[in-house]
Enzyme design. Structure first.
Site, PDB file in Angstrom:
ATOM      1  N   GLU A  59     -31.156  12.197  19.288  1.00  0.00           N
ATOM      2  CA  GLU A  59     -30.140  12.349  18.237  1.00  0.00           C
ATOM      3  C   GLU A  59     -30.647  13.368  17.197  1.00  0.00           C
ATOM      4  O   GLU A  59     -31.820  13.320  16.809  1.00  0.00           O
ATOM      5  CB  GLU A  59     -29.957  10.973  17.567  1.00  0.00           C
ATOM      6  CG  GLU A  59     -28.707  10.855  16.752  1.00  0.00           C
ATOM      7  CD  GLU A  59     -28.488   9.407  16.280  1.00  0.00           C
ATOM      8  OE1 GLU A  59     -29.473   8.732  15.936  1.00  0.00           O
ATOM      9  OE2 GLU A  59     -27.329   8.970  16.262  1.00  0.00           O
ATOM     10  N   ARG A 128     -26.838   8.627  21.667  1.00  0.00           N
ATOM     11  CA  ARG A 128     -25.509   8.600  21.048  1.00  0.00           C
ATOM     12  C   ARG A 128     -24.679   9.829  21.454  1.00  0.00           C
ATOM     13  O   ARG A 128     -25.163  10.709  22.154  1.00  0.00           O
ATOM     14  CB  ARG A 128     -25.574   8.457  19.523  1.00  0.00           C
ATOM     15  CG  ARG A 128     -26.121   7.103  19.071  1.00  0.00           C
ATOM     16  CD  ARG A 128     -25.526   6.679  17.742  1.00  0.00           C
ATOM     17  NE  ARG A 128     -26.015   5.381  17.321  1.00  0.00           N
ATOM     18  CZ  ARG A 128     -26.965   5.196  16.388  1.00  0.00           C
ATOM     19  NH1 ARG A 128     -27.492   6.234  15.778  1.00  0.00           N
ATOM     20  NH2 ARG A 128     -27.333   3.983  16.060  1.00  0.00           N
TER      21      ARG A 128
END
Ligand SMILES: Nc1ncnc2c1ncn2[C@@H]1O[C@H](COP(=O)(O)OP(=O)(O)OP(=O)(O)O)[C@@H](O)[C@H]1O
Ligand SMILES: Nc1nc(=O)c2ncn([C@H]3C[C@H](O)[C@@H](CO)O3)c2[nH]1
Length: 304
Positions: A59, A128
């Site tokens: 991320e 994510r």
């Protein structure tokens, strides 16, 4: 003239290649989703260690912690993550715009050249995705009143537009949902002690937990693409220690392998262009662009 002929030849070869053994059709893209501090980065690292061929993409937190900007002709850097947690009403919309953009950029990055040759299959793992950006975080900020209804409408409109425009390029083949109680996540968050998160309370993690449950488990969150509705979700119970417990770790990783084996990958795409690699050094000299604008290294075995 020679250039044009070369280009046409390459294009036709690329078409043959795409028909016969589409590289893009072999890449499986999955995202790891889950509450704050549930252990996504840790699990991603363990996955990378046990599968060195896979491409694991973390991320872009450091981008959010260091946003470059100019103030009265002076160069400056601000921590947007911290600003968002300190004054969520003022900064949540800005944060979601930026996190969404940075995730989109991450998901659009060309694959590493060696990935298609991974002997056990090419896999990209994202920590994510543009989907959790909207269906977990932005939605949560809206429900908390930190994003107002106008901001929410604007965010949703450009999110839908971008996803429509980029189509298959940002689609995933599956999701790995790391699931643990908000209390466990709070314990791990405190143990990690990231400076910006010092004020986070259990209530916030409980809300985020519910957003994940509704999106990935109950499937009650309205999503805006048919693809997302059908996306397979592997739920991994990560309540227990997996970082230092090899048995649990092996069990979880083998579940990922099993479910990846059952995933179908995106359909063959027509090749629309071919170009020379902009990168210098070793790698693939030629790349193809498919009709959905994806870019892949050209793995051609030219005959005679
Ligand atoms: N299964 C586990 N058992 C115990 N501790 C864990 C486990 N997984 C991760 N941890 C610890 O919990 C903390 C948070 O883990 P990690 O940074 O991987 O979370 P994350 O989900 O990536 O967080 P974020 O949502 O902020 O990106 C770390 O200190 C890590 O060592
Ligand atoms: N508001 C908000 N929106 C997001 O899309 C988002 N994605 C991650 N985060 C926060 C969680 C961790 O503190 C930290 C690292 O994951 O960043 C987010 N916060």
């Amino acid at each position: 003239m020679t250039g044009i002929i070369q280009r046409l030849l390459l294009l036709s070869a690329a078409h043959r290649w795409a028909r016969n053994q589409s590289t893009c059709a072999q890449i499986k893209r999955v995202s790891i989703e889950g509450n704050i501090a549930v252990g996504k980065s840790t699990f991603a690292r363990l996955l990378q260690e046990s599968n060195p061929d896979w491409e694991v993409i973390t991320e872009p937190v450091s981008k959010w912690q260091n946003v470059d900007h100019e103030t009265q002709s002076q160069h400056s850097s601000s921590n947007l993550l911290q600003m968002m947690y300190e004054d969520p009403k003022r900064w949540s919309y800005t944060f979601q715009s930026f996190s969404c953009l940075s995730r989109l950029r991450t998901q659009l990055q060309p694959i590493t050249p060696m990935l298609p040759q991974a002997p056990k299959g090419a896999v990209q793992v994202y920590e994510r995705s543009v989907y959790s950006d909207r269906y977990v975080f932005a939605l949560n900020m809206f429900k908390l009143g930190f994003i107002n209804s106008v901001e929410w409408a604007v965010y949703q409109e450009y999110h839908s537009f971008l996803l429509q425009q980029f189509g298959h390029r940002v689609e995933l083949e599956g999701i790995i949902y790391l699931r643990a109680s908000p209390q466990t996540c709070l314990g791990r968050l405190q143990k990690r002690a990231r400076e910006e998160e010092q004020q986070l309370e259990l209530h916030y993690l409980q809300m985020l937990h519910q957003r994940h449950e509704d999106w990935l488990l109950n499937r009650t969150t309205p999503v805006h693409s048919a693809h997302l509705l059908k996306l397979p979700v592997l739920v991994l119970d990560t309540e227990g220690e997996f970082e230092r417990n090899p048995e649990v770790r092996v069990h979880l990783i083998s579940k990922v392998h099993l479910s990846l084996d059952s995933l179908t990958v995106n359909s063959n795409q027509k090749v629309t262009d071919v170009f020379a690699s902009p990168a210098t050094g070793p790698g693939f000299p030629l790349w193809v662009v498919t009709e959905d604008h994806s870019r892949f290294p050209l793995l051609l075995k030219m005959k005679g």
